[in-house]
Design an enzyme around this catalytic site. Structure first.
Site, mmCIF file in Angstrom:
data_model
loop_
_atom_site.group_PDB
_atom_site.id
_atom_site.type_symbol
_atom_site.label_atom_id
_atom_site.label_comp_id
_atom_site.label_asym_id
_atom_site.label_seq_id
_atom_site.Cartn_x
_atom_site.Cartn_y
_atom_site.Cartn_z
ATOM 1 N N GLU A 1 62.873 -32.721 30.135
ATOM 2 C CA GLU A 1 63.903 -33.756 30.245
ATOM 3 C C GLU A 1 63.309 -35.148 30.173
ATOM 4 O O GLU A 1 62.271 -35.427 30.753
ATOM 5 C CB GLU A 1 64.680 -33.598 31.551
ATOM 6 C CG GLU A 1 65.700 -32.491 31.421
ATOM 7 C CD GLU A 1 66.424 -32.229 32.729
ATOM 8 O OE1 GLU A 1 67.558 -32.699 32.872
ATOM 9 O OE2 GLU A 1 65.834 -31.556 33.588
ATOM 10 N N CYS B 1 61.800 -42.737 30.878
ATOM 11 C CA CYS B 1 61.247 -41.941 31.968
ATOM 12 C C CYS B 1 60.960 -40.554 31.398
ATOM 13 O O CYS B 1 61.876 -39.846 30.989
ATOM 14 C CB CYS B 1 62.285 -41.888 33.087
ATOM 15 S SG CYS B 1 61.804 -40.823 34.435
ATOM 16 N N CYS C 1 58.405 -28.249 38.387
ATOM 17 C CA CYS C 1 57.417 -28.919 39.241
ATOM 18 C C CYS C 1 56.994 -27.968 40.355
ATOM 19 O O CYS C 1 57.821 -27.283 40.932
ATOM 20 C CB CYS C 1 58.027 -30.187 39.855
ATOM 21 S SG CYS C 1 56.853 -31.153 40.839
ATOM 22 N N CYS D 1 59.105 -30.998 47.271
ATOM 23 C CA CYS D 1 59.739 -32.108 47.986
ATOM 24 C C CYS D 1 61.184 -31.712 48.294
ATOM 25 O O CYS D 1 61.932 -31.295 47.400
ATOM 26 C CB CYS D 1 59.687 -33.388 47.161
ATOM 27 S SG CYS D 1 57.988 -33.874 46.744
ATOM 28 N N CYS E 1 64.347 -33.283 46.415
ATOM 29 C CA CYS E 1 64.319 -33.381 44.946
ATOM 30 C C CYS E 1 64.852 -32.108 44.298
ATOM 31 O O CYS E 1 64.459 -30.994 44.651
ATOM 32 C CB CYS E 1 62.887 -33.630 44.478
ATOM 33 S SG CYS E 1 62.733 -33.744 42.685
ATOM 34 N N GLY F 1 58.066 -33.044 37.176
ATOM 35 C CA GLY F 1 56.653 -32.709 37.256
ATOM 36 C C GLY F 1 55.816 -33.684 38.047
ATOM 37 O O GLY F 1 56.250 -34.792 38.350
ATOM 38 N N GLU F 2 54.616 -33.239 38.375
ATOM 39 C CA GLU F 2 53.637 -34.075 39.078
ATOM 40 C C GLU F 2 52.563 -34.458 38.065
ATOM 41 O O GLU F 2 51.725 -33.624 37.683
ATOM 42 C CB GLU F 2 53.057 -33.310 40.264
ATOM 43 C CG GLU F 2 51.818 -33.938 40.885
ATOM 44 C CD GLU F 2 51.962 -35.424 41.203
ATOM 45 O OE1 GLU F 2 52.977 -35.847 41.777
ATOM 46 O OE2 GLU F 2 51.035 -36.183 40.856
ATOM 47 N N SER G 1 53.610 -42.105 38.439
ATOM 48 C CA SER G 1 53.993 -41.904 39.838
ATOM 49 C C SER G 1 53.449 -40.572 40.341
ATOM 50 O O SER G 1 53.650 -39.533 39.718
ATOM 51 C CB SER G 1 55.519 -41.917 39.939
ATOM 52 O OG SER G 1 55.931 -41.640 41.259
ATOM 53 N N SER H 1 54.362 -41.942 45.816
ATOM 54 C CA SER H 1 55.589 -41.614 46.550
ATOM 55 C C SER H 1 55.227 -41.342 48.007
ATOM 56 O O SER H 1 54.494 -40.409 48.304
ATOM 57 C CB SER H 1 56.246 -40.379 45.935
ATOM 58 O OG SER H 1 56.593 -40.667 44.594
ATOM 59 N N LEU H 2 55.756 -42.170 48.886
ATOM 60 C CA LEU H 2 55.363 -42.096 50.298
ATOM 61 C C LEU H 2 56.489 -41.480 51.136
ATOM 62 O O LEU H 2 56.332 -40.417 51.727
ATOM 63 C CB LEU H 2 55.012 -43.520 50.768
ATOM 64 C CG LEU H 2 54.299 -43.681 52.091
ATOM 65 C CD1 LEU H 2 52.992 -42.917 52.129
ATOM 66 C CD2 LEU H 2 54.042 -45.177 52.346
ATOM 67 N N ASN I 1 69.412 -39.905 45.488
ATOM 68 C CA ASN I 1 70.411 -39.469 44.515
ATOM 69 C C ASN I 1 70.820 -38.058 44.886
ATOM 70 O O ASN I 1 70.008 -37.145 44.830
ATOM 71 C CB ASN I 1 69.818 -39.510 43.107
ATOM 72 C CG ASN I 1 69.482 -40.930 42.691
ATOM 73 O OD1 ASN I 1 70.334 -41.819 42.726
ATOM 74 N ND2 ASN I 1 68.232 -41.174 42.339
ATOM 75 N N CYS J 1 66.573 -40.391 39.451
ATOM 76 C CA CYS J 1 65.363 -39.841 40.091
ATOM 77 C C CYS J 1 65.699 -38.599 40.872
ATOM 78 O O CYS J 1 66.611 -38.590 41.689
ATOM 79 C CB CYS J 1 64.787 -40.824 41.107
ATOM 80 S SG CYS J 1 64.193 -42.333 40.451
HETATM 81 N N1 SAH Z 1 56.048 -36.058 41.124
HETATM 82 C C1 SAH Z 1 55.947 -37.493 41.006
HETATM 83 C C2 SAH Z 1 56.852 -38.114 39.952
HETATM 84 C C3 SAH Z 1 58.293 -37.670 39.815
HETATM 85 S S1 SAH Z 1 59.540 -38.177 40.906
HETATM 86 C C4 SAH Z 1 56.187 -38.144 42.360
HETATM 87 O O1 SAH Z 1 56.573 -37.464 43.285
HETATM 88 O O2 SAH Z 1 55.937 -39.333 42.484
HETATM 89 C C5 SAH Z 1 59.806 -39.877 40.793
HETATM 90 C C6 SAH Z 1 60.346 -40.457 42.123
HETATM 91 O O3 SAH Z 1 61.662 -39.960 42.440
HETATM 92 C C7 SAH Z 1 59.464 -40.085 43.319
HETATM 93 O O4 SAH Z 1 59.169 -41.235 44.051
HETATM 94 C C8 SAH Z 1 60.349 -39.147 44.126
HETATM 95 O O5 SAH Z 1 60.047 -39.222 45.495
HETATM 96 C C9 SAH Z 1 61.734 -39.669 43.819
HETATM 97 N N2 SAH Z 1 62.827 -38.710 44.061
HETATM 98 C C10 SAH Z 1 62.783 -37.368 44.010
HETATM 99 N N3 SAH Z 1 63.999 -36.847 44.274
HETATM 100 C C11 SAH Z 1 64.827 -37.889 44.496
HETATM 101 C C12 SAH Z 1 66.221 -38.001 44.792
HETATM 102 N N4 SAH Z 1 66.993 -36.934 44.897
HETATM 103 N N5 SAH Z 1 66.727 -39.232 44.955
HETATM 104 C C13 SAH Z 1 65.954 -40.324 44.822
HETATM 105 N N6 SAH Z 1 64.650 -40.289 44.509
HETATM 106 C C14 SAH Z 1 64.084 -39.083 44.362
#
Ligand code: SAH
Length: 353
Positions: A91, A104, A111, A115, A118, A164-165, A196, A219-220, A300, A343
């Site tokens: 995607e 993006c 992935c 998390c 996500c 993905g990471e 990211s 991503s923290l 989201n 995201c």
């Molecule tokens: N795996 C990588 C890159 C992909 S996600 C990472 O974790 O950074 C890109 C961003 O979207 C990350 O900061 C993640 O924490 C955030 N994200 C994931 N799910 C989300 C959601 N449902 N709503 C908002 N942000 C989200």
């Protein structure tokens, strides 16, 4: 599978062509055809002799992704659902803003990280994407938006924030970004690219050593191990202290005027209180991290996820608290939520909400 020439650098193509007994400038013509002109078949590279085009078509390929569907949001965002030759979903999202485009892209199909907030996590890891599959996502999107081979009117920014990471597909990602920066090709310089990571600590150190590197976002989403373990299980492997030490080491390698980003997904009633904003500022202070900005991402939502975004006033209060403590904070406006393009919403879903 036949080699996908879109995944080779100009130097690698030159080598392949010399082995085939072809002149170097032929390799350059192919590179320009695939990248600058964004052609997705050898047949269209008409400055090549017909016999060579036929030979290439028989022994190699110029395209490995198929667009299955495209969804267009009311805000202009477009989500492309593509398939690899072996049937895995990829995607990519096009996000127009007034004076720039952002694409993006995905680094993996699915992935492996889990998390909790996500949607992509629900897919699990399907497989790593190849260099060519990463580059072709951008080629495909630009062709859809501007037409094959047409100039892009303003600079394109890339973010490796799709599925993905990225740091678990490090080499392919870095090679793809290198190819896309070639001035004879897409010419998207690393300064316009942001990667990211959820916090693959050893790769942050490796990334810091790269000579020409993109921007970094980490991503923290929590400022204690207790909370981060719940939200991002990768934190059990590399704890907050490991991550913050890596971030500090990275900060030391920044050039004058550069900063890097921490992303913080705001989950209503979970990590969005004023106390948590203060704890976040205190965490940065503890590691003396100053050349950073915080990107606040209101969650989201999706049906399968147990979280919801905070009310806008709470988002604003969190941001204001950070700013009052001297931390730059920005709220990321959600884009394409209606078509599952925002995201954390990429899960190879058909259709829109
Ligand atoms: N795996 C990588 C890159 C992909 S996600 C990472 O974790 O950074 C890109 C961003 O979207 C990350 O900061 C993640 O924490 C955030 N994200 C994931 N799910 C989300 C959601 N449902 N709503 C908002 N942000 C989200």
């Amino acid at each position: 599978m036949m080699p996908h020439l879109t995944g080779f650098s100009r130097a690698e193509l030159a080598e392949i062509f010399s082995e085939l007994g072809e002149a170097r400038y032929r390799a350059d013509q192919v590179f320009r055809g695939l990248h600058r002109r964004r052609l997705q078949s050898f047949e269209e590279i008409t400055d090549l002799p017909k016999a060579l085009r036929e030979k290439l078509s028989e022994t190699a390929t110029a395209s490995v992704l198929k667009v299955e569907s495209k969804y267009v949001s009311t805000d202009g965002t477009r989500r492309f659902l593509m398939k690899t030759h072996d049937g895995f979903p990829v995607e990519t999202v096009y996000i127009p803003t007034e004076n720039r485009d952002t694409i993006c892209f995905s680094s993996q199909s699915g992935c492996p990280l889990k998390c909790d907030f996500c949607l992509t996590a629900k897919l699990g890891l399907l497989r790593n994407l190849t260099v060519g599959e990463i580059v072709e996502q951008i080629v495909t999107v630009l062709n859809d938006v501007y037409g094959i081979g047409e100039e892009t009117p303003h600079g394109t920014n890339l973010v490796a924030m799709g599925a993905g990471e990225p740091f678990l597909n490090f080499e392919n990602l870095i090679n793809a970004i290198d190819i896309m920066s070639d001035e004879d090709g897409l010419f998207i310089v690393p300064g316009r690219v942001t990667v990211s990571t959820a916090g693959i600590v050893p790769k942050i150190y490796e990334f810091a050593k790269l000579a020409r590197r993109p921007n970094l976002a980490i991503s923290l989403s929590a400022s204690t191990d207790e909370m981060r373990n719940l939200l991002m299980p990768i934190n059990k492997r590399w704890k907050l202290d490991d991550l913050m030490q890596a971030a500090k080491a990275f900060e030391k390698t920044l050039k004058r005027g550069e900063r890097f980003t921490f992303e913080y997904v705001l989950l209503g009633g979970v990590n969005d209180s004023i106390e948590q904003a203060r704890a976040l500022a205190a965490l940065l202070a503890r590691y003396d991290l100053v050349r950073v900005k915080i990107n606040l991402i209101p969650h989201n939502p999706a049906e399968q996820l147990d979280y919801h975004p905070p009310e806008p006033e709470r988002v604003a209060a969190f941001k204001n608290e950070l700013e009052s403590l001297g931390v730059s904070a920005y709220v990321r406006t959600p884009r394409g939520r209606d078509i599952y393009a925002a995201c954390g919403q990429l899960a190879a879903k058909a259709g829109s909400q």
